[in-house]
Design a protein around this motif. Structure first.
Motif, PDB file in Angstrom:
ATOM      1  N   PRO A   1       0.828  -1.210   0.000  1.00 29.29           N
ATOM      2  CA  PRO A   1       0.000   0.000   0.000  1.00 29.29           C
ATOM      3  C   PRO A   1       0.865   1.263   0.000  1.00 29.29           C
ATOM      4  O   PRO A   1       1.918   1.310   0.634  1.00 29.29           O
ATOM      5  CB  PRO A   1      -0.800  -0.117   1.310  1.00 29.29           C
ATOM      6  N   LEU A   2       0.417   2.294  -0.707  1.00 32.03           N
ATOM      7  CA  LEU A   2       1.145   3.552  -0.747  1.00 32.03           C
ATOM      8  C   LEU A   2       0.956   4.331   0.545  1.00 32.03           C
ATOM      9  O   LEU A   2      -0.072   4.218   1.210  1.00 32.03           O
ATOM     10  CB  LEU A   2       0.675   4.406  -1.930  1.00 32.03           C
ATOM     11  N   GLY A   3       1.960   5.156   0.867  1.00 34.98           N
ATOM     12  CA  GLY A   3       1.901   6.007   2.045  1.00 34.98           C
ATOM     13  C   GLY A   3       1.453   7.411   1.713  1.00 34.98           C
ATOM     14  O   GLY A   3       1.434   7.827   0.548  1.00 34.98           O
ATOM     15  N   ASP A   4       1.109   8.169   2.753  1.00 37.28           N
ATOM     16  CA  ASP A   4       0.641   9.545   2.639  1.00 37.28           C
ATOM     17  C   ASP A   4       1.727  10.421   2.020  1.00 37.28           C
ATOM     18  O   ASP A   4       2.861  10.459   2.502  1.00 37.28           O
ATOM     19  CB  ASP A   4       0.273  10.039   4.040  1.00 37.28           C
ATOM     20  N   THR A   5       1.383  11.162   0.969  1.00 35.47           N
ATOM     21  CA  THR A   5       2.349  12.021   0.282  1.00 35.47           C
ATOM     22  C   THR A   5       2.259  13.483   0.725  1.00 35.47           C
ATOM     23  O   THR A   5       2.909  14.346   0.126  1.00 35.47           O
ATOM     24  CB  THR A   5       2.146  11.952  -1.244  1.00 35.47           C
ATOM     25  N   GLY A   6       1.485  13.768   1.752  1.00 32.77           N
ATOM     26  CA  GLY A   6       1.358  15.142   2.213  1.00 32.77           C
ATOM     27  C   GLY A   6       2.632  15.662   2.857  1.00 32.77           C
ATOM     28  O   GLY A   6       3.445  14.909   3.388  1.00 32.77           O
ATOM     29  N   ALA A   7       2.814  16.990   2.794  1.00 33.33           N
ATOM     30  CA  ALA A   7       3.987  17.640   3.412  1.00 33.33           C
ATOM     31  C   ALA A   7       3.748  17.821   4.901  1.00 33.33           C
ATOM     32  O   ALA A   7       2.626  18.063   5.351  1.00 33.33           O
ATOM     33  CB  ALA A   7       4.234  18.989   2.752  1.00 33.33           C
ATOM     34  N   ARG A   8       4.828  17.731   5.680  1.00 37.13           N
ATOM     35  CA  ARG A   8       4.745  17.970   7.126  1.00 37.13           C
ATOM     36  C   ARG A   8       4.766  19.466   7.442  1.00 37.13           C
ATOM     37  O   ARG A   8       4.344  19.872   8.517  1.00 37.13           O
ATOM     38  CB  ARG A   8       5.910  17.287   7.829  1.00 37.13           C
ATOM     39  N   GLY A   9       5.290  20.257   6.540  1.00 32.61           N
ATOM     40  CA  GLY A   9       5.418  21.703   6.720  1.00 32.61           C
ATOM     41  C   GLY A   9       6.044  22.247   5.458  1.00 32.61           C
ATOM     42  O   GLY A   9       5.699  21.845   4.358  1.00 32.61           O
ATOM     43  N   LEU A  10       6.990  23.157   5.592  1.00 30.20           N
ATOM     44  CA  LEU A  10       7.742  23.680   4.460  1.00 30.20           C
ATOM     45  C   LEU A  10       9.152  23.099   4.464  1.00 30.20           C
ATOM     46  O   LEU A  10       9.733  22.863   5.532  1.00 30.20           O
ATOM     47  CB  LEU A  10       7.826  25.203   4.531  1.00 30.20           C
ATOM     48  N   SER A  11       9.702  22.897   3.284  1.00 27.01           N
ATOM     49  CA  SER A  11      11.051  22.334   3.168  1.00 27.01           C
ATOM     50  C   SER A  11      11.809  23.014   2.043  1.00 27.01           C
ATOM     51  O   SER A  11      11.220  23.414   1.036  1.00 27.01           O
ATOM     52  CB  SER A  11      10.999  20.826   2.873  1.00 27.01           C
ATOM     53  N   CYS A  12      13.119  23.126   2.227  1.00 27.32           N
ATOM     54  CA  CYS A  12      14.002  23.618   1.171  1.00 27.32           C
ATOM     55  C   CYS A  12      15.211  22.702   1.088  1.00 27.32           C
ATOM     56  O   CYS A  12      15.799  22.345   2.111  1.00 27.32           O
ATOM     57  CB  CYS A  12      14.447  25.050   1.440  1.00 27.32           C
ATOM     58  N   MET A  13      15.557  22.302  -0.137  1.00 29.12           N
ATOM     59  CA  MET A  13      16.711  21.438  -0.344  1.00 29.12           C
ATOM     60  C   MET A  13      17.817  22.192  -1.061  1.00 29.12           C
ATOM     61  O   MET A  13      17.599  22.788  -2.118  1.00 29.12           O
ATOM     62  CB  MET A  13      16.328  20.214  -1.177  1.00 29.12           C
ATOM     63  N   PHE A  14      19.005  22.181  -0.465  1.00 25.07           N
ATOM     64  CA  PHE A  14      20.228  22.677  -1.105  1.00 25.07           C
ATOM     65  C   PHE A  14      20.894  21.481  -1.792  1.00 25.07           C
ATOM     66  O   PHE A  14      21.141  20.457  -1.158  1.00 25.07           O
ATOM     67  CB  PHE A  14      21.220  23.219  -0.076  1.00 25.07           C
ATOM     68  N   ASN A  15      21.224  21.611  -3.073  1.00 23.27           N
ATOM     69  CA  ASN A  15      21.934  20.558  -3.771  1.00 23.27           C
ATOM     70  C   ASN A  15      23.421  20.877  -3.750  1.00 23.27           C
ATOM     71  O   ASN A  15      23.822  21.997  -4.089  1.00 23.27           O
ATOM     72  CB  ASN A  15      21.437  20.471  -5.215  1.00 23.27           C
ATOM     73  N   TRP A  16      24.255  19.927  -3.340  1.00 21.26           N
ATOM     74  CA  TRP A  16      25.704  20.151  -3.290  1.00 21.26           C
ATOM     75  C   TRP A  16      26.334  19.578  -4.553  1.00 21.26           C
ATOM     76  O   TRP A  16      26.287  18.378  -4.809  1.00 21.26           O
ATOM     77  CB  TRP A  16      26.313  19.498  -2.058  1.00 21.26           C
ATOM     78  N   ILE A  17      26.928  20.449  -5.348  1.00 18.37           N
ATOM     79  CA  ILE A  17      27.515  20.070  -6.634  1.00 18.37           C
ATOM     80  C   ILE A  17      29.029  20.257  -6.598  1.00 18.37           C
ATOM     81  O   ILE A  17      29.517  21.298  -6.169  1.00 18.37           O
ATOM     82  CB  ILE A  17      26.942  20.933  -7.779  1.00 18.37           C
ATOM     83  N   GLY A  18      29.754  19.242  -7.053  1.00 21.52           N
ATOM     84  CA  GLY A  18      31.211  19.335  -7.166  1.00 21.52           C
ATOM     85  C   GLY A  18      31.927  18.866  -5.925  1.00 21.52           C
ATOM     86  O   GLY A  18      32.750  17.951  -5.970  1.00 21.52           O
ATOM     87  N   GLU A  19      31.639  19.508  -4.788  1.00 19.71           N
ATOM     88  CA  GLU A  19      32.241  19.096  -3.525  1.00 19.71           C
ATOM     89  C   GLU A  19      31.311  19.477  -2.386  1.00 19.71           C
ATOM     90  O   GLU A  19      30.481  20.370  -2.507  1.00 19.71           O
ATOM     91  CB  GLU A  19      33.617  19.744  -3.330  1.00 19.71           C
ATOM     92  N   LEU A  20      31.471  18.776  -1.265  1.00 23.93           N
ATOM     93  CA  LEU A  20      30.637  19.041  -0.103  1.00 23.93           C
ATOM     94  C   LEU A  20      31.156  20.241   0.672  1.00 23.93           C
ATOM     95  O   LEU A  20      32.368  20.372   0.886  1.00 23.93           O
ATOM     96  CB  LEU A  20      30.628  17.820   0.828  1.00 23.93           C
ATOM     97  N   PRO A  21      30.259  21.110   1.144  1.00 21.97           N
ATOM     98  CA  PRO A  21      30.686  22.179   2.037  1.00 21.97           C
ATOM     99  C   PRO A  21      30.842  21.645   3.463  1.00 21.97           C
ATOM    100  O   PRO A  21      30.641  20.448   3.721  1.00 21.97           O
ATOM    101  CB  PRO A  21      29.537  23.186   1.943  1.00 21.97           C
ATOM    102  N   ASP A  22      31.168  22.521   4.383  1.00 21.32           N
ATOM    103  CA  ASP A  22      31.274  22.167   5.795  1.00 21.32           C
ATOM    104  C   ASP A  22      29.889  21.773   6.305  1.00 21.32           C
ATOM    105  O   ASP A  22      28.942  22.556   6.205  1.00 21.32           O
ATOM    106  CB  ASP A  22      31.810  23.372   6.570  1.00 21.32           C
TER     107      ASP A  22
END
Length: 386
Positions: A300-321
């Motif tokens: 069975p599929l799970g709930d796809t609703g958001a828990r709140g607001l989210s922002c994703m930073f994508n790290w390209i090339g190398e990881l920051p601190d």
């Protein structure tokens, strides 16, 4: 699943998407087996890895015997390999969906058949075709390979028709092998994506629309749910459902969309879990990775609703601190275990919050500490005006 043999999910491709699928599968009692041609594929750090070429049918025969269902980490697995496996073991999504998504011309044609408008496009096979296509589509335009292009690869932007020779010099050789497509340039207002999932039984769900920003053709930042999209969400959900049913799709997929003058235009389809859906790991009730595992295994599929607001930073090339992320409330660090390399996706961070003001504060703290103000700036401007 207590008392039963643990099912085994086979994954073609061993990158970060396979890695996150394996991590999502384990709590469900699902084992994973990954196939990749690279011995250092990062999914091999968390799941058994079979090192084999896509045409190594002896190894693939053994792989098919050991798994219950096969799925994909990326869409450039040869369609013939998927068809060969489908004769021996269940494959989800179906190889037809993979084949459509591998060919930009077939993909755009299907979008239109399903009621999703696209930028104007014309197939290009020869240098003369390019001139005719430019006369029809106009400039500016983007010449793209029909196959094997992603994250801005295999593309050339023509500002005027005078750029035709340079575009053909850049992509003509690839075009001779697989064909090209010329697409009208879209002066879009927003880039959105929707991540959707369909079960074996036809249960269909979408996560909230995501607002995306790209740098050099690679996803840089995602904000979810995208603000002010209630009407668009309804329309996109209907279009995505039509597409999924047309393809008899099982599993997670993503649609990348442009918004121009309030109208939706289809850009690309990804027949797999998607970079812009990484926020669902912490930001949704059920992640895209868990629901993909559930769908292809008939759970069975799970709930796809958001828990709140989210922002994703994508790290390209190398990881920051990682420290600024690790010391921020409800911020989450993901290291893919890859060697640093220019243009390579090596990790991401997701920041969650109950409201726009709190999310902006947390993002600004991280961006300032990591000198990523330019990366975070467009989303911060948007959040501060909500």
């Amino acid at each position: 699943m207590s008392g039963r043999r643990q099912p085994v999910l086979g994954i073609l491709g061993g990158g970060q998407l396979a890695r996150m699928l394996a991590l999502a599968a384990a709590p469900l009692g699902v084992k994973t087996l990954v196939v990749d041609s690279a011995a250092d594929a990062c999914a091999g750090q968390v799941a058994p890895l079979l090192v084999a070429d896509w045409k190594d049918y002896v190894a693939l025969e053994r792989f098919a015997r050991e798994v219950d269902v096969v799925t994909f980490d990326f869409e450039n697995v040869p369609a013939e390999t998927a068809h060969w496996l489908a004769e021996r073991v269940a494959v989800s999504p179906v190889p037809r969906a993979l084949a459509v998504a591998q060919d930009r011309l077939a993909e755009k044609t299907l979008f239109r058949e399903c009621g999703l408008q696209t930028p104007a496009f014309v197939a290009v096979d020869t240098r003369e075709d390019l001139d005719r296509a430019l006369a029809e589509v106009g400039a500016p335009a983007i010449l793209k390979t029909r196959r094997l292009g992603y994250d801005g690869k295999g593309q050339f932007r023509l500002r005027t028709s005078q750029d035709a020779d340079a575009a053909w010099a850049a992509l003509g050789e690839q075009g001779a092998a697989h064909g090209l497509i010329l697409e009208a340039f879209v002066p879009f207002e927003r880039e959105l994506s929707v991540v959707a999932v369909r079960s074996r039984e036809g249960d269909f769900r979408t996560w909230p629309l995501t607002r995306n920003w790209h740098t050099d053709g690679v996803l840089s930042l995602s904000l979810a749910p995208a603000p002010d999209i209630e009407e668009l969400q309804r329309r996109v959900t209907g279009l995505a459902r039509t597409l999924a049913e047309r393809l008899e799709y099982v599993g997670v997929f993503a649609l990348e969309l442009f918004v121009e003058d309030g109208e939706l235009l289809g850009n690309e389809m990804a027949p797999r879990v998607h970079n812009s859906g990484h926020w669902t790991i912490e930001g949704a009730h059920t992640s895209q990775f868990e629901n993909h595992v559930r769908a292809v295994l008939g759970l069975p599929l799970g709930d796809t609703g958001a828990r709140g607001l989210s922002c994703m930073f994508n790290w390209i090339g190398e990881l920051p601190d990682p420290a600024p992320v690790l010391t921020t409330t409800d911020a989450h660090w993901h290291d893919y275990g890859k060697q640093a390399r220019p243009g390579r996706k090596v990790g991401h961070a997701t920041v969650c919050a109950p409201d726009a003001r709190t999310l902006a504060e947390r993002m600004a703290t991280i961006a300032g500490a990591l000198h990523r103000e330019a990366q975070a700036g467009p989303a911060l401007d948007l959040l501060r005006h909500l």
